[in-house]
Design an enzyme around this catalytic site. Structure first.
Site, PDB file in Angstrom:
ATOM      1  N   LYS A 297       0.829  -1.213   0.000  1.00 17.58           N
ATOM      2  CA  LYS A 297       0.000   0.000   0.000  1.00 17.58           C
ATOM      3  C   LYS A 297       0.864   1.264   0.000  1.00 17.58           C
ATOM      4  O   LYS A 297       0.592   2.191  -0.746  1.00 17.58           O
ATOM      5  CB  LYS A 297      -0.908   0.046   1.240  1.00 17.58           C
ATOM      6  CG  LYS A 297      -1.964  -1.026   1.305  1.00 17.58           C
ATOM      7  CD  LYS A 297      -2.933  -0.767   2.453  1.00 17.58           C
ATOM      8  CE  LYS A 297      -2.276  -0.731   3.818  1.00 17.58           C
ATOM      9  NZ  LYS A 297      -1.708  -2.019   4.257  1.00 17.58           N
TER      10      LYS A 297
ATOM     11  N   ARG B  47       0.058  -8.090  13.743  1.00 19.39           N
ATOM     12  CA  ARG B  47      -0.564  -7.166  12.773  1.00 19.39           C
ATOM     13  C   ARG B  47      -1.503  -7.909  11.832  1.00 19.39           C
ATOM     14  O   ARG B  47      -2.559  -7.396  11.468  1.00 19.39           O
ATOM     15  CB  ARG B  47       0.519  -6.441  11.964  1.00 19.39           C
ATOM     16  CG  ARG B  47       1.184  -5.326  12.753  1.00 19.39           C
ATOM     17  CD  ARG B  47       2.472  -4.877  12.101  1.00 19.39           C
ATOM     18  NE  ARG B  47       2.275  -4.130  10.882  1.00 19.39           N
ATOM     19  CZ  ARG B  47       3.246  -3.861  10.015  1.00 19.39           C
ATOM     20  NH1 ARG B  47       4.463  -4.313  10.222  1.00 19.39           N
ATOM     21  NH2 ARG B  47       2.990  -3.163   8.936  1.00 19.39           N
TER      22      ARG B  47
ATOM     23  N   ARG C 149      -8.953   1.612   9.083  1.00 19.75           N
ATOM     24  CA  ARG C 149      -8.574   0.250   9.451  1.00 19.75           C
ATOM     25  C   ARG C 149      -9.637  -0.410  10.322  1.00 19.75           C
ATOM     26  O   ARG C 149      -9.467  -1.569  10.707  1.00 19.75           O
ATOM     27  CB  ARG C 149      -7.278   0.285  10.240  1.00 19.75           C
ATOM     28  CG  ARG C 149      -6.006   0.018   9.425  1.00 19.75           C
ATOM     29  CD  ARG C 149      -4.847   0.191  10.372  1.00 19.75           C
ATOM     30  NE  ARG C 149      -3.645  -0.468  10.016  1.00 19.75           N
ATOM     31  CZ  ARG C 149      -2.613   0.112   9.388  1.00 19.75           C
ATOM     32  NH1 ARG C 149      -2.717   1.340   8.979  1.00 19.75           N
ATOM     33  NH2 ARG C 149      -1.517  -0.560   9.187  1.00 19.75           N
TER      34      ARG C 149
ATOM     35  N   ARG D 122      12.012  -6.811   4.990  1.00 18.44           N
ATOM     36  CA  ARG D 122      12.089  -5.370   4.760  1.00 18.44           C
ATOM     37  C   ARG D 122      13.107  -4.729   5.715  1.00 18.44           C
ATOM     38  O   ARG D 122      13.179  -5.073   6.891  1.00 18.44           O
ATOM     39  CB  ARG D 122      10.712  -4.763   4.994  1.00 18.44           C
ATOM     40  CG  ARG D 122      10.564  -3.382   4.390  1.00 18.44           C
ATOM     41  CD  ARG D 122       9.221  -2.782   4.678  1.00 18.44           C
ATOM     42  NE  ARG D 122       8.139  -3.312   3.858  1.00 18.44           N
ATOM     43  CZ  ARG D 122       6.849  -3.145   4.143  1.00 18.44           C
ATOM     44  NH1 ARG D 122       6.485  -2.517   5.238  1.00 18.44           N
ATOM     45  NH2 ARG D 122       5.928  -3.632   3.353  1.00 18.44           N
TER      46      ARG D 122
HETATM   47  P1  AMP Z   1       1.344   1.332   8.600  1.00 16.41           P
HETATM   48  O1  AMP Z   1       2.594   2.054   8.250  1.00 16.41           O
HETATM   49  O2  AMP Z   1       0.139   1.822   7.850  1.00 16.41           O
HETATM   50  O3  AMP Z   1       1.498  -0.168   8.532  1.00 16.41           O
HETATM   51  O4  AMP Z   1       1.032   1.666  10.135  1.00 16.41           O
HETATM   52  C1  AMP Z   1       1.938   1.318  11.148  1.00 16.41           C
HETATM   53  C2  AMP Z   1       1.208   1.254  12.488  1.00 16.41           C
HETATM   54  O5  AMP Z   1       0.627   2.536  12.801  1.00 16.41           O
HETATM   55  C3  AMP Z   1       0.064   0.271  12.569  1.00 16.41           C
HETATM   56  O6  AMP Z   1       0.484  -1.062  12.823  1.00 16.41           O
HETATM   57  C4  AMP Z   1      -0.763   0.858  13.716  1.00 16.41           C
HETATM   58  O7  AMP Z   1      -0.170   0.575  14.958  1.00 16.41           O
HETATM   59  C5  AMP Z   1      -0.620   2.358  13.464  1.00 16.41           C
HETATM   60  N1  AMP Z   1      -1.696   2.837  12.568  1.00 16.41           N
HETATM   61  C6  AMP Z   1      -1.543   3.361  11.316  1.00 16.41           C
HETATM   62  N2  AMP Z   1      -2.725   3.659  10.776  1.00 16.41           N
HETATM   63  C7  AMP Z   1      -3.667   3.309  11.687  1.00 16.41           C
HETATM   64  C8  AMP Z   1      -5.094   3.347  11.713  1.00 16.41           C
HETATM   65  N3  AMP Z   1      -5.804   3.798  10.661  1.00 16.41           N
HETATM   66  N4  AMP Z   1      -5.719   2.916  12.834  1.00 16.41           N
HETATM   67  C9  AMP Z   1      -5.035   2.471  13.890  1.00 16.41           C
HETATM   68  N5  AMP Z   1      -3.696   2.368  13.927  1.00 16.41           N
HETATM   69  C10 AMP Z   1      -3.007   2.800  12.843  1.00 16.41           C
END
Ligand code: AMP
Length: 225
Positions: A24, A182, A99, A138
């Site tokens: 993404k 996750r 999410r 990664r």
């Molecule tokens: P990402 O880089 O999008 O994988 O986000 C990394 C982490 O940030 C996630 O594993 C969550 O802990 C937090 N996070 C990011 N976006 C959200 C969201 N929309 N709702 C809740 N937690 C989020």
């Protein structure tokens, strides 16, 4: 032609959905460039807040390190603020938000209050085994945040960033235990959004496997529908 006769312009207000490791982040940046609209990543916003050691960053870090979601009210507040900025008035790509169903409902509400709506939610479809392999390999530059993969996109010199010479690290939320958490969180809290958007006739599925250029081309097609 009078103003009220102008056709209503459809802003490319898009959401990218998919499991962690589906690509993404990479694809949201490309698609945003292609469409000429900003990309908004809630994960990036939290990582910046952590790097700057702000109160929000300190609150988010514990959840992120464990692969858990930051609580809805915090995330919704962040997105509401971001969507209020003038640079997103002509469209945006949301990456990593929503999410949860309450977040999707909040997004609908925020957009409706601006007289806008979502154009599409695009689901990047990638099998679970592939996402695990992608995340586990990664590596991220501790200085400039450039990302690599130990097999698919290795740096010229192991452990060192090609771009700035910084040390490559494995993000704490990319350690095996956090990845498992996750994925579990994705299945329990985020996957219900697939049917939520489907019911609203807003969902488009895109194959997320193959070379990034091929995925980007599929996404451009999906965004133009
Ligand atoms: P990402 O880089 O999008 O994988 O986000 C990394 C982490 O940030 C996630 O594993 C969550 O802990 C937090 N996070 C990011 N976006 C959200 C969201 N929309 N709702 C809740 N937690 C989020």
């Amino acid at each position: 032609m009078a103003m009220n006769q102008l056709p209503r312009v459809k802003h490319p207000n898009l959401v990218l959905l998919g499991p962690p490791g589906a690509g993404k982040g990479t694809q949201a940046v490309r698609l945003a460039q292609d469409l000429g609209v900003p990309q908004l990543s809630t994960g990036d916003i939290f990582r910046n807040a952590i790097a700057r050691d702000t109160p929000m960053g300190r609150a988010a870090k514990g959840y992120m390190d464990q692969g858990q979601l930051v609580p809805d009210p915090v995330v919704i507040g962040v997105v509401e603020e971001a969507l209020g900025r003038p640079e997103v008035s002509a469209g945006f790509i949301l990456d990593g938000f929503p999410r949860t169903v309450p977040q999707a409902e909040a997004l609908e509400r925020i957009l409706a209050a601006q007289g806008q709506s979502l154009l599409r939610a695009i689901l990047l479809v990638v099998p679970e085994a592939a996402v695990v392999e992608r995340i586990a390999g990664r590596r991220t530059c501790g200085s400039c945040q450039a990302t690599y993969h130990v097999i698919h996109a290795p740096p010229k010199k192991a452990g060192i960033c090609d771009r700035c010479g910084g040390m490559l690290i494995q993000r704490s939320d990319e350690m095996p235990e956090a990845v498992a958490a996750r994925l579990a969180v994705y299945h329990r809290q985020t996957e219900p959004l697939v049917s939520w958007y489907q019911q609203r006739d807003l969902l488009t599925r895109v194959d997320g496997m193959g070379p990034p250029e091929a995925v980007a081309a599929r996404l451009r097609n999906a965004a133009a529908l």
